[in-house]
Scaffold this motif. Structure first.
Motif, PDB file in Angstrom:
ATOM      1  N   ASP A 136       0.864  -1.182   0.000  1.00  0.00           N
ATOM      2  CA  ASP A 136       0.000   0.000   0.000  1.00  0.00           C
ATOM      3  C   ASP A 136       0.902   1.233   0.000  1.00  0.00           C
ATOM      4  OD1 ASP A 136      -1.648   2.167   0.655  1.00  0.00           O
ATOM      5  OD2 ASP A 136      -2.961   0.947   1.910  1.00  0.00           O
ATOM      6  N   ALA A 137       1.119   1.809  -1.177  1.00  0.00           N
ATOM      7  CA  ALA A 137       2.097   2.890  -1.331  1.00  0.00           C
ATOM      8  C   ALA A 137       1.770   4.095  -0.463  1.00  0.00           C
ATOM      9  CB  ALA A 137       2.192   3.300  -2.798  1.00  0.00           C
ATOM     10  N   SER A 138       0.487   4.445  -0.387  1.00  0.00           N
ATOM     11  CA  SER A 138       0.090   5.606   0.411  1.00  0.00           C
ATOM     12  C   SER A 138       0.362   5.360   1.892  1.00  0.00           C
ATOM     13  CB  SER A 138      -1.398   5.901   0.189  1.00  0.00           C
ATOM     14  OG  SER A 138      -1.821   6.972   1.008  1.00  0.00           O
ATOM     15  N   PHE A 139       0.016   4.156   2.364  1.00  0.00           N
ATOM     16  CA  PHE A 139       0.273   3.823   3.762  1.00  0.00           C
ATOM     17  C   PHE A 139       1.764   3.852   4.071  1.00  0.00           C
ATOM     18  CE2 PHE A 139       1.665   0.416   6.639  1.00  0.00           C
ATOM     19  CZ  PHE A 139       1.168   0.903   7.837  1.00  0.00           C
ATOM     20  N   MET A 140       2.567   3.235   3.225  1.00  0.00           N
ATOM     21  CA  MET A 140       4.003   3.140   3.498  1.00  0.00           C
ATOM     22  C   MET A 140       4.685   4.506   3.461  1.00  0.00           C
ATOM     23  SD  MET A 140       4.784   0.176   4.442  1.00  0.00           S
ATOM     24  CE  MET A 140       6.567   0.417   4.444  1.00  0.00           C
ATOM     25  N   GLU A 141       4.204   5.395   2.592  1.00  0.00           N
ATOM     26  CA  GLU A 141       4.776   6.741   2.556  1.00  0.00           C
ATOM     27  C   GLU A 141       4.545   7.446   3.890  1.00  0.00           C
ATOM     28  OE1 GLU A 141       6.975   9.829   1.174  1.00  0.00           O
ATOM     29  OE2 GLU A 141       6.680   7.872   0.204  1.00  0.00           O
ATOM     30  N   SER A 142       3.330   7.262   4.446  1.00  0.00           N
ATOM     31  CA  SER A 142       3.035   7.847   5.752  1.00  0.00           C
ATOM     32  C   SER A 142       3.787   7.129   6.865  1.00  0.00           C
ATOM     33  CB  SER A 142       1.524   7.777   6.031  1.00  0.00           C
ATOM     34  OG  SER A 142       0.794   8.524   5.095  1.00  0.00           O
ATOM     35  N   PHE A 143       3.853   5.803   6.782  1.00  0.00           N
ATOM     36  CA  PHE A 143       4.457   4.989   7.831  1.00  0.00           C
ATOM     37  C   PHE A 143       5.942   5.296   8.000  1.00  0.00           C
ATOM     38  CE2 PHE A 143       6.218   0.978   9.520  1.00  0.00           C
ATOM     39  CZ  PHE A 143       5.422   0.820  10.633  1.00  0.00           C
ATOM     40  N   LYS A 144       6.651   5.506   6.898  1.00  0.00           N
ATOM     41  CA  LYS A 144       8.097   5.717   7.005  1.00  0.00           C
ATOM     42  C   LYS A 144       8.448   7.131   7.472  1.00  0.00           C
ATOM     43  CE  LYS A 144       9.233   7.050   2.217  1.00  0.00           C
ATOM     44  NZ  LYS A 144       9.974   6.622   0.985  1.00  0.00           N
ATOM     45  N   ARG A 145       7.490   8.049   7.418  1.00  0.00           N
ATOM     46  CA  ARG A 145       7.742   9.430   7.864  1.00  0.00           C
ATOM     47  C   ARG A 145       7.160   9.734   9.231  1.00  0.00           C
ATOM     48  NH1 ARG A 145       9.212  13.714   5.577  1.00  0.00           N
ATOM     49  NH2 ARG A 145       7.558  14.926   6.594  1.00  0.00           N
ATOM     50  N   ALA A 146       6.179   8.951   9.666  1.00  0.00           N
ATOM     51  CA  ALA A 146       5.436   9.294  10.878  1.00  0.00           C
ATOM     52  C   ALA A 146       6.301   9.227  12.132  1.00  0.00           C
ATOM     53  CB  ALA A 146       4.244   8.348  11.033  1.00  0.00           C
ATOM     54  N   PRO A 147       6.030  10.098  13.101  1.00  0.00           N
ATOM     55  CA  PRO A 147       6.646   9.951  14.425  1.00  0.00           C
ATOM     56  C   PRO A 147       5.898   8.889  15.207  1.00  0.00           C
ATOM     57  CG  PRO A 147       5.152  11.814  14.446  1.00  0.00           C
ATOM     58  CD  PRO A 147       5.122  11.268  13.038  1.00  0.00           C
ATOM     59  N   ALA A 148       6.524   8.361  16.253  1.00  0.00           N
ATOM     60  CA  ALA A 148       5.852   7.371  17.102  1.00  0.00           C
ATOM     61  C   ALA A 148       5.065   8.045  18.220  1.00  0.00           C
ATOM     62  CB  ALA A 148       6.870   6.405  17.692  1.00  0.00           C
ATOM     63  N   ALA A 149       5.338   9.298  18.490  1.00  0.00           N
ATOM     64  CA  ALA A 149       4.647  10.016  19.562  1.00  0.00           C
ATOM     65  C   ALA A 149       4.853  11.511  19.360  1.00  0.00           C
ATOM     66  CB  ALA A 149       5.174   9.592  20.930  1.00  0.00           C
ATOM     67  N   LYS A 150       4.064  12.295  20.069  1.00  0.00           N
ATOM     68  CA  LYS A 150       4.204  13.745  19.981  1.00  0.00           C
ATOM     69  C   LYS A 150       5.400  14.249  20.766  1.00  0.00           C
ATOM     70  CE  LYS A 150       1.845  18.036  21.298  1.00  0.00           C
ATOM     71  NZ  LYS A 150       2.402  18.831  20.192  1.00  0.00           N
ATOM     72  N   ALA A 151       5.658  13.630  21.919  1.00  0.00           N
ATOM     73  CA  ALA A 151       6.697  14.182  22.785  1.00  0.00           C
ATOM     74  C   ALA A 151       7.577  13.149  23.465  1.00  0.00           C
ATOM     75  CB  ALA A 151       6.051  15.076  23.844  1.00  0.00           C
ATOM     76  N   LEU A 152       7.042  12.030  23.916  1.00  0.00           N
ATOM     77  CA  LEU A 152       7.754  11.201  24.878  1.00  0.00           C
ATOM     78  C   LEU A 152       8.826  10.286  24.292  1.00  0.00           C
ATOM     79  CD1 LEU A 152       4.913  10.219  27.359  1.00  0.00           C
ATOM     80  CD2 LEU A 152       6.709  11.921  27.651  1.00  0.00           C
ATOM     81  N   HIS A 153       8.625   9.753  23.114  1.00  0.00           N
ATOM     82  CA  HIS A 153       9.630   8.824  22.577  1.00  0.00           C
ATOM     83  C   HIS A 153       9.543   8.760  21.059  1.00  0.00           C
ATOM     84  CE1 HIS A 153       7.139   5.280  21.307  1.00  0.00           C
ATOM     85  NE2 HIS A 153       6.268   5.849  22.117  1.00  0.00           N
TER      86      HIS A 153
END
Length: 344
Positions: A136-153
């Motif tokens: 899923d190209a759209s999902f993977m583009e988001s997945f590889k750029r996304a942070p895991a959290a806003k602040a903690l880790h």
């Protein structure tokens, strides 16, 4: 660049930061002042401006870049900048790399490692499910750029995939010691547990919650994504689908930590503990780095860990002479586990 994490009381500051928040407030004496949260990729600090507060506030908006002049001071134990002046700075004049932190590894390199890890899943249906996400190209583009959290880790570009790879590798290592564990289910669960964060969080100038992230949260969002992908695989076993959904719903471990269910299969138990481990070690290491804690020194009080953090010395002799900072005993009133449910 005068990085926020390196500012000390008494420092003169003339630098460009992001205005993460903005508020006109009134002091007890009735004087109006401008209160903003200044940010760069190393941290955040409060800023206060007392002269012509309303006029200056009209010059910029929240999430604008601003150049400020001022002095770092301590107020009620917290650092802040007493600003003398503030001017808006055009986005084009700013190096965004100073404000958006990224993983040390290249995203595409981590994607390759992820593909290799998931290719080793022997269960046919789980393998098909993993490939459905990977293709899923759209999902993977988001997945590889996304942070895991806003602040903690892992709170940076590429933080989510980095966290997931850590968790997959930890799961494989632990599974070697417990032959009864279904390694294919465990690794699949490690991959899907946080997929909802691709919709929960966004990165522009800072990491922020999306509207659906605030209203629904990553567990609910991820659950919907998982169910949708499973529905597209003919003959996917109902039992396996149920176990994967359970892993997603229980990975926060406890109701108090925002978990709709508590882990009731061994694979869910492993993912719960190792997910927390990955988050806490990342936070621990990032804290020591951001606060420039030297060997034999202590961090400031850390909210996630509910304690002060120590960087041990390479020399056993010097470590023996280190002392915990004054007042560093665990707060009698702070009985929490240190696991903060909304940001893991």
């Amino acid at each position: 660049m005068q990085a926020i994490a390196q500012l000390k009381e008494g420092d003169s500051v003339e630098e460009t930061y992001l205005a993460a928040t903005k508020q006109i407030a009134t002091a007890r004496n009735g004087v109006t002042y401008l209160s903003i949260k200044l940010a760069d990729k190393t941290g955040e600090i409060a800023g206060r401006l007392w002269d012509n507060a309303e006029h200056v506030a009209g010059k910029f908006q929240r999430e604008d870049f601003v150049r400020i002049k001022g002095i770092v001071a301590s107020y009620q134990g917290m650092m802040q900048i007493k600003m003398k002046s503030l001017e808006k700075v055009d986005d084009a004049a700013v190096d965004i790399a100073n404000f958006v932190q990224a993983a040390s590894r290249e995203p595409d390199e981590m994607v390759q490692e992820l593909r290799a890890a998931l290719a080793g899943i022997g269960n046919t249906h789980l393998n098909q499910l993993m490939q459905a996400f990977l293709n899923d190209a759209s999902f993977m583009e988001s997945f590889k750029r996304a942070p895991a959290a806003k602040a903690l880790h892992h709170n940076y570009v590429g933080g989510l995939i980095e966290h997931v790879l850590e968790l997959i590798n930890l799961c494989r290592d632990v599974a070697k010691h417990f032959p009864a564990i279904d390694t294919d289910l465990l690794v699949s669960g490690a991959f899907i547990h946080d997929i909802g964060k691709t919709h929960e969080l966004s990165i522009r100038k800072t990491i922020e919650y999306t509207t659906e992230g605030r209203l629904l949260g990553h567990i609910s969002l991820g659950y919907e994504m998982l169910v949708e992908k499973i529905a597209g695989i003919p003959g996917f076993p109902e039992e396996t689908a149920m176990l994967l959904r359970h892993i997603m719903l229980s990975h926060h471990g406890q109701y108090a930590f925002g978990s709709p269910k508590r882990p009731k299969i061994q694979e869910a138990v492993v993912i719960n503990y190792l997910d927390d481990l990955s988050a806490k070690i990342n936070n621990f290491q990032a804290t020591l780095e951001k606060e420039n804690v030297e060997e034999g020194g202590w961090s400031a009080y850390n909210k996630m860990h509910d304690r002060y953090l120590y960087r041990q010395s390479l020399s056993p002799d010097s470590a023996a002479s280190a002392h915990e900072p004054e007042g560093a005993q665990e707060d009698a009133n702070a009985q929490g586990s240190g696991k903060l449910p909304l940001d893991i």
